[in-house]
Motif scaffolding. Structure first.
Motif, PDB file in Angstrom:
ATOM      1  N   SER A   1       0.809  -1.222   0.000  1.00 12.30           N
ATOM      2  CA  SER A   1       0.000   0.000   0.000  1.00 12.30           C
ATOM      3  C   SER A   1       0.843   1.274   0.000  1.00 12.30           C
ATOM      4  CB  SER A   1      -0.950   0.010   1.199  1.00 12.30           C
ATOM      5  OG  SER A   1      -0.215   0.214   2.387  1.00 12.30           O
ATOM      6  N   LEU A   2       2.165   1.140   0.107  1.00  6.96           N
ATOM      7  CA  LEU A   2       3.027   2.323   0.057  1.00  6.96           C
ATOM      8  C   LEU A   2       3.028   2.873  -1.361  1.00  6.96           C
ATOM      9  CD1 LEU A   2       6.047   1.058   2.188  1.00  6.96           C
ATOM     10  CD2 LEU A   2       4.166   2.526   2.927  1.00  6.96           C
ATOM     11  N   TRP A   3       3.280   4.167  -1.490  1.00  3.62           N
ATOM     12  CA  TRP A   3       3.297   4.793  -2.803  1.00  3.62           C
ATOM     13  C   TRP A   3       4.361   4.167  -3.683  1.00  3.62           C
ATOM     14  CZ3 TRP A   3       3.105  10.254  -0.350  1.00  3.62           C
ATOM     15  CH2 TRP A   3       1.777  10.581  -0.083  1.00  3.62           C
ATOM     16  N   ALA A   4       4.166   4.262  -4.963  1.00  2.80           N
ATOM     17  CA  ALA A   4       5.075   3.644  -5.930  1.00  2.80           C
ATOM     18  C   ALA A   4       6.508   4.172  -5.788  1.00  2.80           C
ATOM     19  CB  ALA A   4       4.571   3.878  -7.346  1.00  2.80           C
ATOM     20  N   ARG A   5       6.673   5.404  -5.370  1.00  5.35           N
ATOM     21  CA  ARG A   5       8.028   5.957  -5.260  1.00  5.35           C
ATOM     22  C   ARG A   5       8.704   5.597  -3.942  1.00  5.35           C
ATOM     23  NH1 ARG A   5       4.898  11.008  -5.125  1.00  5.35           N
ATOM     24  NH2 ARG A   5       4.731  11.627  -2.960  1.00  5.35           N
ATOM     25  N   THR A   6       7.962   5.034  -2.989  1.00  5.78           N
ATOM     26  CA  THR A   6       8.535   4.730  -1.683  1.00  5.78           C
ATOM     27  C   THR A   6       9.542   3.592  -1.770  1.00  5.78           C
ATOM     28  OG1 THR A   6       6.502   5.481  -0.628  1.00  5.78           O
ATOM     29  CG2 THR A   6       7.987   4.171   0.710  1.00  5.78           C
ATOM     30  N   GLN A   7       9.225   2.539  -2.494  1.00  2.00           N
ATOM     31  CA  GLN A   7      10.152   1.408  -2.627  1.00  2.00           C
ATOM     32  C   GLN A   7      11.475   1.842  -3.268  1.00  2.00           C
ATOM     33  OE1 GLN A   7      10.079  -1.643  -1.457  1.00  2.00           O
ATOM     34  NE2 GLN A   7       8.029  -1.526  -0.584  1.00  2.00           N
TER      35      GLN A   7
ATOM     36  N   ASP B   1      12.741   4.822  -3.262  1.00  2.00           N
ATOM     37  CA  ASP B   1      13.389   5.704  -2.288  1.00  2.00           C
ATOM     38  C   ASP B   1      14.103   4.896  -1.213  1.00  2.00           C
ATOM     39  OD1 ASP B   1      12.543   7.949  -3.639  1.00  2.00           O
ATOM     40  OD2 ASP B   1      10.912   8.420  -2.252  1.00  2.00           O
ATOM     41  N   MET B   2      13.457   3.831  -0.733  1.00  2.00           N
ATOM     42  CA  MET B   2      14.080   2.990   0.293  1.00  2.00           C
ATOM     43  C   MET B   2      15.318   2.294  -0.269  1.00  2.00           C
ATOM     44  SD  MET B   2      10.936   1.504   2.616  1.00  2.00           S
ATOM     45  CE  MET B   2      10.233   0.465   1.372  1.00  2.00           C
ATOM     46  N   LYS B   3      15.264   1.854  -1.523  1.00  2.00           N
ATOM     47  CA  LYS B   3      16.433   1.220  -2.149  1.00  2.00           C
ATOM     48  C   LYS B   3      17.571   2.221  -2.308  1.00  2.00           C
ATOM     49  CE  LYS B   3      13.944  -2.442  -4.518  1.00  2.00           C
ATOM     50  NZ  LYS B   3      13.496  -3.000  -5.794  1.00  2.00           N
ATOM     51  N   GLU B   4      17.220   3.469  -2.664  1.00  2.00           N
ATOM     52  CA  GLU B   4      18.255   4.504  -2.811  1.00  2.00           C
ATOM     53  C   GLU B   4      18.908   4.813  -1.467  1.00  2.00           C
ATOM     54  OE1 GLU B   4      18.939   9.126  -4.145  1.00  2.00           O
ATOM     55  OE2 GLU B   4      17.062   8.162  -4.703  1.00  2.00           O
ATOM     56  N   ILE B   5      18.103   4.907  -0.407  1.00  2.00           N
ATOM     57  CA  ILE B   5      18.658   5.138   0.932  1.00  2.00           C
ATOM     58  C   ILE B   5      19.619   4.005   1.280  1.00  2.00           C
ATOM     59  CG2 ILE B   5      18.101   5.184   3.400  1.00  2.00           C
ATOM     60  CD1 ILE B   5      15.480   6.633   2.611  1.00  2.00           C
ATOM     61  N   HIS B   6      19.208   2.776   0.998  1.00  2.00           N
ATOM     62  CA  HIS B   6      20.052   1.619   1.284  1.00  2.00           C
ATOM     63  C   HIS B   6      21.385   1.709   0.547  1.00  2.00           C
ATOM     64  CE1 HIS B   6      21.369  -2.635   0.863  1.00  2.00           C
ATOM     65  NE2 HIS B   6      21.012  -2.667   2.144  1.00  2.00           N
ATOM     66  N   SER B   7      21.352   2.007  -0.742  1.00  2.00           N
ATOM     67  CA  SER B   7      22.601   2.067  -1.518  1.00  2.00           C
ATOM     68  C   SER B   7      23.467   3.246  -1.082  1.00  2.00           C
ATOM     69  CB  SER B   7      22.314   2.119  -3.014  1.00  2.00           C
ATOM     70  OG  SER B   7      21.711   3.324  -3.371  1.00  2.00           O
ATOM     71  N   ARG B   8      22.849   4.372  -0.766  1.00  2.00           N
ATOM     72  CA  ARG B   8      23.634   5.529  -0.313  1.00  2.00           C
ATOM     73  C   ARG B   8      24.291   5.263   1.029  1.00  2.00           C
ATOM     74  NH1 ARG B   8      20.011  10.792  -1.409  1.00  2.00           N
ATOM     75  NH2 ARG B   8      21.837  11.830  -0.562  1.00  2.00           N
ATOM     76  N   LEU B   9      23.589   4.574   1.924  1.00  2.00           N
ATOM     77  CA  LEU B   9      24.185   4.237   3.218  1.00  2.00           C
ATOM     78  C   LEU B   9      25.360   3.274   3.046  1.00  2.00           C
ATOM     79  CD1 LEU B   9      21.049   3.945   5.530  1.00  2.00           C
ATOM     80  CD2 LEU B   9      22.822   5.710   5.581  1.00  2.00           C
ATOM     81  N   LYS B  10      25.237   2.351   2.080  1.00  2.00           N
ATOM     82  CA  LYS B  10      26.361   1.446   1.800  1.00  2.00           C
ATOM     83  C   LYS B  10      27.564   2.238   1.288  1.00  2.00           C
ATOM     84  CE  LYS B  10      25.566  -2.488  -0.328  1.00  2.00           C
ATOM     85  NZ  LYS B  10      24.954  -3.502  -1.232  1.00  2.00           N
TER      86      LYS B  10
END
Length: 162
Positions: free
Chosen positions: A134-140, A142-151
């Motif tokens: 049910s999360l917005w299409a851009r949320t997934q 965004d979460m992947k980008e946060i993950h890669s940036r933190l790495k």
């Protein structure tokens, strides 16, 4: 006695009328009403720690509403990044090792804010039982980008520590 009451009543009504009229004047309830007008250059300087605006002021007053996109010129971002780095590098307020320590400390504080925001989002998602679908299409993404940036941040930290 009646005359005194009449005079007092008229004075009270006049004061109340004045108070009502003054309270209704626009701008008095706004915290920045009497602050004065600062230029965009001064405002931009305040928004950058140790920053200094170089060149012309940006005079574009365009606001972006929902569903609209703003085109940002890439060269302006590069110039700003270079200016911020140059100001950081050339500042004589601290020695270079102190500047690096200060920058790392500020990054740690900002990361704490990110972690806090993610914690409250995760808590709300769990408590409200919000399904991932049910999360917005851009949320997934965004979460992947946060993950890669933190790495990438972790890799940079490791390189700096060597």
């Amino acid at each position: 006695m009646n005359n005194a009451k009449k005079i007092i009543r008229e004075l009270v009504e006049e004061v109340i009328e004045e108070m009502t009229a003054t309270g209704a004047v626009g701008g008095y309830m706004i915290p920045a009403a009497f602050r004065g007008h600062k230029s965009k250059k001064k405002t931009a300087e305040r928004s950058m720690p140790g920053g200094k605006v170089v060149g012309k002021e940006d005079t574009d007053d365009t606001t972006v509403g929902e569903g609209e996109s703003l085109t940002v010129r890439r060269d302006l971002n590069i110039m700003e990044a270079r200016s911020r780095y140059r100001n950081f590098k050339e500042s004589d307020m601290m020695k270079n090792h102190a500047k690096i320590s200060y920058g790392i400390n500020q990054a740690k504080k900002m990361l704490g804010e990110v972690e806090y925001l993610l914690n409250i989002c995760e808590r709300l998602k769990t408590e409200a039982d919000v399904p991932t679908k049910s999360l917005w299409a851009r949320t997934q993404p965004d979460m992947k980008e946060i993950h890669s940036r933190l790495k990438e941040i972790a890799n940079r930290i490791n390189r700096m520590g060597k």
